[in-house]
Design a protein around this motif. Structure first.
Motif, mmCIF file in Angstrom:
data_model
loop_
_atom_site.group_PDB
_atom_site.id
_atom_site.type_symbol
_atom_site.label_atom_id
_atom_site.label_comp_id
_atom_site.label_asym_id
_atom_site.label_seq_id
_atom_site.Cartn_x
_atom_site.Cartn_y
_atom_site.Cartn_z
ATOM 1 N N VAL A 1 54.423 18.705 46.000
ATOM 2 C CA VAL A 1 54.004 17.296 46.041
ATOM 3 C C VAL A 1 54.193 16.735 44.629
ATOM 4 O O VAL A 1 53.255 16.676 43.830
ATOM 5 C CB VAL A 1 52.544 17.165 46.509
ATOM 6 C CG1 VAL A 1 52.201 15.699 46.782
ATOM 7 C CG2 VAL A 1 52.296 17.991 47.767
ATOM 8 N N PRO A 2 55.426 16.327 44.291
ATOM 9 C CA PRO A 2 55.726 15.971 42.895
ATOM 10 C C PRO A 2 55.273 14.561 42.531
ATOM 11 O O PRO A 2 55.224 13.662 43.377
ATOM 12 C CB PRO A 2 57.270 16.053 42.836
ATOM 13 C CG PRO A 2 57.716 16.590 44.165
ATOM 14 C CD PRO A 2 56.623 16.286 45.129
ATOM 15 N N PRO A 3 54.986 14.348 41.254
ATOM 16 C CA PRO A 3 54.898 12.985 40.732
ATOM 17 C C PRO A 3 56.303 12.392 40.626
ATOM 18 O O PRO A 3 57.300 13.093 40.824
ATOM 19 C CB PRO A 3 54.280 13.160 39.336
ATOM 20 C CG PRO A 3 53.865 14.585 39.245
ATOM 21 C CD PRO A 3 54.698 15.354 40.229
ATOM 22 N N LEU A 4 56.368 11.117 40.281
ATOM 23 C CA LEU A 4 57.648 10.454 40.037
ATOM 24 C C LEU A 4 57.765 10.094 38.563
ATOM 25 O O LEU A 4 56.837 9.535 37.975
ATOM 26 C CB LEU A 4 57.775 9.181 40.877
ATOM 27 C CG LEU A 4 58.190 9.372 42.333
ATOM 28 C CD1 LEU A 4 58.018 8.065 43.107
ATOM 29 C CD2 LEU A 4 59.624 9.880 42.442
ATOM 30 N N ALA A 5 58.886 10.420 37.971
ATOM 31 C CA ALA A 5 59.150 10.055 36.580
ATOM 32 C C ALA A 5 59.621 8.616 36.513
ATOM 33 O O ALA A 5 60.427 8.170 37.336
ATOM 34 C CB ALA A 5 60.210 10.986 35.993
#
Length: 309
Positions: free
Chosen positions: A18-22
């Motif tokens: 569940v990644p963050p967004l850069a």
């Protein structure tokens, strides 16, 4: 990117990152950094990517949604499964359904709305979204007050739901009458543990859930995958050893907020420069920077040792 219809085997195939967004300083998406993060996750053997709370999709405007979907499609490997989220409010859901219908994503997770919403109203809203989208969706069950079990079972039976992210917090994960009642009505192969490593082993071992979601997997995908496979193989001591490596990060996230520490941790890890966050999320307190950096160093060292082995 996977485009075929979702099956129970897909839910069990991998830990769900569940990644963050850069983002750049102007809040535009940083494609190079997002691609670097995805490559790191995929290289560690994790092929399911769920963009939801950690990616702050709650605060993404409908006007920005097409560009976001474009980037998620472009940066994933051909064999990876990318799941965007939609909502949480009804108006946003229906606007996003019109955009998603022409896309290749086989499903979307519906973000939970806590207010103003009622269980029966939520069930009707999600059903209308799934029908407008034209494909079954993933439910995000975050509080038992948001859903009636009979409504969830009815949606599954109607073919409107292909998966459930279960994330109702319990002090004692093994003592969860709501989850037990849900699994009496819904195939457990459709349910994924949705609260990272803290309850993951209990959910996998004792409740037989399909997989689990994680933010820490973005830094240590091999370690997360080892936890999942060890739990399935009955190697519970090994699974517990893997789980314990993630708990300092989860302790910090629970103390100061789930999203910002993970976003900053990935920058500290050197995997990707994550940059600015969308409002309404704040910055990391300077007092928490040194403890977080120490946690990241230990977690990355555990991942490197596993990769070397």
């Amino acid at each position: 990117m996977k485009t075929s219809a979702v099956t129970p085997a897909d839910l069990a195939a991998s830990v769900f990152a569940v990644p963050p967004l850069a983002r750049h300083a102007d809040l535009s998406l940083n494609r190079a950094a997002n691609a670097a993060l995805v490559r790191h996750i995929e290289a560690g053997g994790v092929s399911s990517l769920l963009y939801g709370g950690n990616a702050n999709l709650y605060n993404v405007g409908v006007s920005d949604y097409p560009a976001l979907l474009d980037q998620l499609e472009e940066i994933a490997a051909p064999a990876s499964w990318v799941i965007p989220s939609a909502g949480p409010d009804y108006g946003k859901l229906m606007d996003q359904a019109a955009i998603l219908r022409s896309r290749r994503f086989p499903t979307v997770m519906v973000l939970p709305l806590s207010f103003p919403a009622s269980p029966g109203g939520t069930a009707r809203g999600v059903a209308r979204f799934a029908e407008a989208f034209g494909r079954p969706v993933i439910l995000y069950v975050k509080a038992e007050q948001q859903w009636r079990i009979e409504d969830i079972a009815r949606a599954v039976d109607a073919g409107l739901v292909c998966g459930i992210k279960y994330a109702v917090p319990r002090k004692v994960p093994l003592d969860d009458p709501f989850l037990a009642a849900l699994l009496d009505r819904v195939d457990r192969k459709l349910v994924v543990s949705g609260m990272a490593e803290r309850p993951a082993l209990v959910h996998l071992r004792d409740y037989g859930l399909a997989s689990y979601t994680s933010g820490g997997v973005c830094m240590a995908p091999r370690l997360s995958a080892r936890l999942l496979h060890a739990a399935r193989d009955g190697q519970h001591d090994e699974a517990e050893r893997c789980r314990e490596a993630f708990l300092p990060l989860e302790d910090l996230r629970e103390r100061i907020g789930a999203f910002t520490p993970l976003h900053e941790a990935l920058t500290y890890s050197g995997i990707a420069e994550m940059g600015a966050q969308l409002p309404m999320l704040g910055d990391l307190d300077p007092a928490d920077e040194a403890p977080l950096r120490a946690i990241v160093r230990r977690l990355m060292a555990a991942e490197a040792a596993l990769a070397a082995a």
